[in-house]
Motif scaffolding. Structure first.
Motif, short mmCIF file in Angstrom:
data_model
loop_
_atom_site.label_atom_id
_atom_site.label_comp_id
_atom_site.label_asym_id
_atom_site.label_seq_id
_atom_site.Cartn_x
_atom_site.Cartn_y
_atom_site.Cartn_z
N MET A 1 -20.16 13.60 34.77
CA MET A 1 -19.33 14.23 33.71
C MET A 1 -18.56 13.11 33.06
O MET A 1 -18.48 13.35 31.75
CB MET A 1 -18.05 15.07 34.63
CG MET A 1 -17.09 15.78 33.52
SD MET A 1 -15.53 16.15 34.21
CE MET A 1 -14.53 14.73 34.25
N HIS A 2 -18.06 11.93 33.58
CA HIS A 2 -17.61 10.90 32.58
C HIS A 2 -18.39 10.67 31.74
O HIS A 2 -18.02 10.39 30.30
CB HIS A 2 -16.94 10.02 33.60
CG HIS A 2 -16.09 9.02 32.90
ND1 HIS A 2 -16.83 7.65 32.49
CD2 HIS A 2 -14.83 8.86 32.50
CE1 HIS A 2 -16.06 6.96 31.91
NE2 HIS A 2 -15.00 7.44 31.98
N SER A 3 -19.60 10.23 32.01
CA SER A 3 -20.40 9.38 31.16
C SER A 3 -21.08 10.43 30.08
O SER A 3 -21.02 10.26 28.75
CB SER A 3 -21.57 8.85 31.80
OG SER A 3 -22.45 9.73 32.60
N ARG A 4 -21.13 11.95 30.51
CA ARG A 4 -21.65 12.64 29.69
C ARG A 4 -20.63 13.14 28.45
O ARG A 4 -20.85 12.93 27.28
CB ARG A 4 -22.04 13.81 30.37
CG ARG A 4 -22.42 15.30 29.73
CD ARG A 4 -22.54 16.50 30.35
NE ARG A 4 -22.96 17.68 29.74
CZ ARG A 4 -24.46 17.92 29.76
NH1 ARG A 4 -25.26 16.86 30.33
NH2 ARG A 4 -24.66 18.89 29.03
N PHE A 5 -19.24 13.23 28.94
CA PHE A 5 -18.36 13.79 27.84
C PHE A 5 -18.07 12.75 27.10
O PHE A 5 -17.66 12.91 25.92
CB PHE A 5 -17.15 14.37 28.72
CG PHE A 5 -17.58 15.79 28.98
CD1 PHE A 5 -17.86 16.53 27.95
CD2 PHE A 5 -17.32 16.23 30.14
CE1 PHE A 5 -17.95 17.98 28.20
CE2 PHE A 5 -17.34 17.69 30.34
CZ PHE A 5 -17.78 18.40 29.30
N SER A 6 -18.13 11.39 27.79
CA SER A 6 -17.68 10.28 26.76
C SER A 6 -18.78 10.10 25.73
O SER A 6 -18.13 9.87 24.51
CB SER A 6 -17.80 8.85 27.81
OG SER A 6 -17.42 7.82 27.05
N THR A 7 -20.06 10.14 26.06
CA THR A 7 -21.10 10.01 25.04
C THR A 7 -20.89 11.31 23.97
O THR A 7 -20.97 10.88 22.78
CB THR A 7 -22.47 10.27 25.59
OG1 THR A 7 -22.52 9.28 26.77
CG2 THR A 7 -23.43 10.22 24.64
N LEU A 8 -20.64 12.37 24.26
CA LEU A 8 -20.43 13.60 23.49
C LEU A 8 -19.05 13.29 22.74
O LEU A 8 -19.23 13.70 21.47
CB LEU A 8 -20.22 14.87 24.23
CG LEU A 8 -21.45 15.19 25.12
CD1 LEU A 8 -21.23 16.66 25.74
CD2 LEU A 8 -22.86 15.56 24.14
N GLN B 1 -25.20 17.64 17.75
CA GLN B 1 -25.89 17.33 19.12
C GLN B 1 -24.65 17.39 20.09
O GLN B 1 -25.08 17.91 21.28
CB GLN B 1 -25.93 15.67 18.87
CG GLN B 1 -27.32 15.18 17.94
CD GLN B 1 -26.75 15.21 16.64
OE1 GLN B 1 -25.88 15.55 16.02
NE2 GLN B 1 -27.64 14.58 15.73
N PHE C 1 -25.39 19.91 23.55
CA PHE C 1 -24.97 19.16 25.08
C PHE C 1 -23.81 19.57 25.69
O PHE C 1 -23.45 19.09 26.72
CB PHE C 1 -25.31 17.74 24.78
CG PHE C 1 -26.80 17.23 24.83
CD1 PHE C 1 -27.86 17.52 25.79
CD2 PHE C 1 -27.33 16.96 23.50
CE1 PHE C 1 -29.05 17.01 25.55
CE2 PHE C 1 -28.61 16.88 23.20
CZ PHE C 1 -29.38 16.67 24.19
N ARG D 1 -17.27 27.25 31.27
CA ARG D 1 -17.88 26.47 32.19
C ARG D 1 -17.75 27.15 33.83
O ARG D 1 -18.48 27.44 34.42
CB ARG D 1 -17.83 25.09 32.05
CG ARG D 1 -18.91 24.26 33.01
CD ARG D 1 -18.78 22.75 33.21
NE ARG D 1 -17.77 22.32 33.52
CZ ARG D 1 -17.38 22.14 34.76
NH1 ARG D 1 -17.95 22.52 35.66
NH2 ARG D 1 -16.07 21.47 34.82
#
Length: 621
Positions: free
Chosen positions: A1-8, A375, A379, A388
């Motif tokens: 979750m951390h890496s995903r949302f950080s990227t988004l 993008q 995602f 969610r």
């Protein structure tokens, strides 16, 4: 979750920076005011660009020697398309109206707070991704004394329903503060709550499934805010060691909660603090909330009030005063469907992951968070935590309904005529919404002469207009529709018997330019007090009459809407909000030959044709 949302979040930020660069204004002529320089920014009202108070703006000027001078200004006022900039006093006094290049800078504060919240909630996996419910010792074990004979089966007299809807369940139910005797334990402060609302309050007070979030699913007009106010009062009075943090994505929603608590008559003034962002103008804060806002200026002092209200982003300021995690025992997130998940995590990170109680209130079927990056949206950044979780098997609806320990769905609608309620109920709420509105209000326009079918207060007026743009302005308008909207507003506001007050009429249009044209036409008829705006401006509000102008009329309409993320045609949630604002009359003005391509509008068109509620151009075959 951390890496995903950080990227988004980085994707969204990069998109925002790129978008701001596209809105650079070459050779802008600023207007000199007494305190500020004023800049006209075309498209600002539609978020193109998206500016906020406190944002930095670069003003560049080419010198005679070929060097470029750069001055920094800060946004201090936004009025429509007029932006007030505070600049260096020397530059302000020497500016003589010469052209400047204007570049906008991104305010990263909320993004930085979201990144910080992601870091702080790394170990909240049982809260954010629950797979099971482990019952906790209830915080409340007292018996409930339900005083009202109300039952789920709806065996109430119509008189009692009318009284309830008038007294407690509508947006207008904010009045004079009165000191009231406190109920005893097990009694409700608001005795007119319906069974579903009472059930939600009981579950929140018990907190049996904490720290797993509890969801209050509130479709339009079902009294979600009323239920939250009751739950806050119960927690405040009957769980004496509690400290409550109430957050919303917007200032207006946070102000509404505060005003409702103030007027409940059951709170001591020193118990409530309204924490505002430092850049919020004092004039923007409702007068009744000024005392609570002063209490919220000293953050450390504010944190020890029993009830603290702020926006999600402003809750991050509590990190700066070194509050311990778990300082707040309860966190209510209202309008939870409108916050991105990282934004929701800002207040959640202040709650104990072992014993804190999180309440998410909102409607995943209404407008979600605004995300500009395609993008990031693709995602999942545009999916709220509420939406969610509602897709999680623990929260999903089963054959027997929702798990009552985790979800309460409110079903009694206190706003709209049953004819206006039927279609959105079927399209978005499994046909479960029940009509409970005050009969004399919702029937007040059933015999209006403009209705094709008396007793059915819905009208689809088909117009084959022409969509237009002015010069390079990206915003569409449709003159034929604008005139038709003005005629309906005029007819309703000037009818001989019981004219509709201007404040009870709302006009929704998806484009700023169409709103502008309609306002101009209305002002010429002396009707400028009618609210005209986008569907986003109407979420959470209600009006006796809503007139909806869909604008688009042409082969390229759908393509352009999808590209700009504007209009109704690509968003069922926007459609849902637009058609659920009215109490007694909904008028839709649009091109049926374009609208029929969209599933929601096709259903609306068919519904109107089936009920004899269509007029205007020949409908599509």
């Amino acid at each position: 979750m951390h890496s995903r949302f950080s990227t988004l979040l980085w994707l969204e930020e990069l998109n925002a920076e790129r978008e701001l660069q596209e809105f650079t204004i070459r050779g802008a002529l600023l207007r000199k005011g007494a305190s500020y320089l004023h800049l006209e920014v075309v498209g600002l009202a539609e978020g193109r660009p998206n500016l906020n108070i406190g944002d930095k703006v670069s003003l560049k000027k080419l010198q005679s020697d070929g060097l470029e001078m750069e001055y920094i200004g800060y946004v201090v006022e936004i009025n429509g398309e007029d932006v007030g900039l505070r600049v260096n006093s020397g530059f302000h006094s020497s500016y003589l109206g010469e052209p400047l290049d204007v570049e906008f800078s991104l305010n990263r504060l909320t993004m930085r707070r979201c990144h910080q919240a992601l870091e702080l909630t790394k170990h909240f996996h049982e809260i954010l991704f629950p797979t099971r419910v482990v019952p906790q010792t209830p915080q409340w074990t007292e018996p409930w004394m339900d005083e009202s004979p109300t039952t789920e089966s709806g065996n109430e007299s119509s008189a009692s329903v009318d009284m309830k809807s008038k007294a407690t369940q509508t947006k207008a139910a904010v009045g004079k503060q009165t000191a009231k005797p406190l109920p005893i334990k097990g009694q409700f402060f608001n005795t007119d709550l319906n069974p579903r609302q009472r059930e939600a309050v009981k579950r929140i007070l018990e907190g049996e499934c904490r720290p797993v979030p509890y969801v209050l699913f509130g479709p339009p007009g079902t009294g979600k805010t009323i239920t939250i106010i009751e739950a806050i009062l119960q927690v405040y009075h009957f769980l004496p060691s509690s400290r409550v943090l109430v957050c919303t994505p917007s200032n207006s929603a946070a102000d509404l909660i505060c005003i409702r608590l103030h007027y409940s008559g059951f709170l001591h003034a020193a118990s409530l603090a309204r924490v505002n962002a430092s850049c919020r103008e004092k004039e923007a804060i409702p007068e009744v909330l000024q005392p609570y806002s002063r209490a919220g200026e000293d953050l450390r002092h504010a944190a020890f009030h029993r009830i603290v209200v702020s926006t999600c982003s402003s809750a991050a300021m509590f990190y700066n005063v070194g509050l311990q995690v778990g300082h707040f025992t309860h966190m209510f997130l209202d309008e939870a469907g409108q916050a991105t998940e990282p934004e929701s995590l800002i207040p959640i990170s202040l709650i104990s992951e072992m014993d804190g109680q999180i309440v998410l209130a909102g409607d995943p079927c209404q407008l979600g968070p605004i995300v500009k990056s395609k993008q990031a949206a693709a995602f999942g950044l545009g999916v709220s935590l509420l939406e969610r979780l509602m897709a999680n098997p623990l929260y999903a609806k089963h054959d027997w309904g929702y798990n009552p320990k985790l979800v309460t769905k409110l079903i009694y609608n206190y706003r709209s005529h049953e004819a206006l309620l039927a279609l959105p109920s079927k399209l978005f709420y499994m046909g479960e919404l029940c009509f409970k509105a005050q009969r004399d209000i919702v029937d007040s326009l059933c015999q209006w002469k403009g209705l094709p079918k008396k007793g059915f207060p819905l009208l689809f007026h088909g117009v084959r207009g022409e969509e237009m743009r002015e010069c390079s302005n990206p915003s569409w308008f449709n003159p034929t529709e604008a005139v038709q909207v003005m005629m309906y507003c005029s007819e309703l506001a000037t009818k001989l018997y019981n004219p509709v007050p201007l404040s009870d009429i709302g006009v929704i249009a998806p484009y700023r330019k169409q709103c502008e044209k309609i306002r101009l036409l209305l002002s010429k008829r002396g009707l400028s007090d009618i609210k005209v705006g986008s569907v986003e401006e109407f979420q959470g509000q209600e009006f006796l009459v809503i007139v909806l102008s869909t604008v688009r009329s042409g082969k390229l309409a759908e393509v352009a809407d999808a590209q700009n993320s504007l209009g109704f045609l690509d968003n069922p949630k926007r459609f849902n909000v637009a058609v659920t604002r009215s109490k007694a009359l909904l008028i839709v003005v649009g091109d049926p030959h374009i609208l029929i391509r969209n599933p929601c509008f096709r259903a609306l068109l068919q519904y109107c044709l089936n009920n004899g509620a269509y007029k205007g151009c020949d409908p599509p075959q």
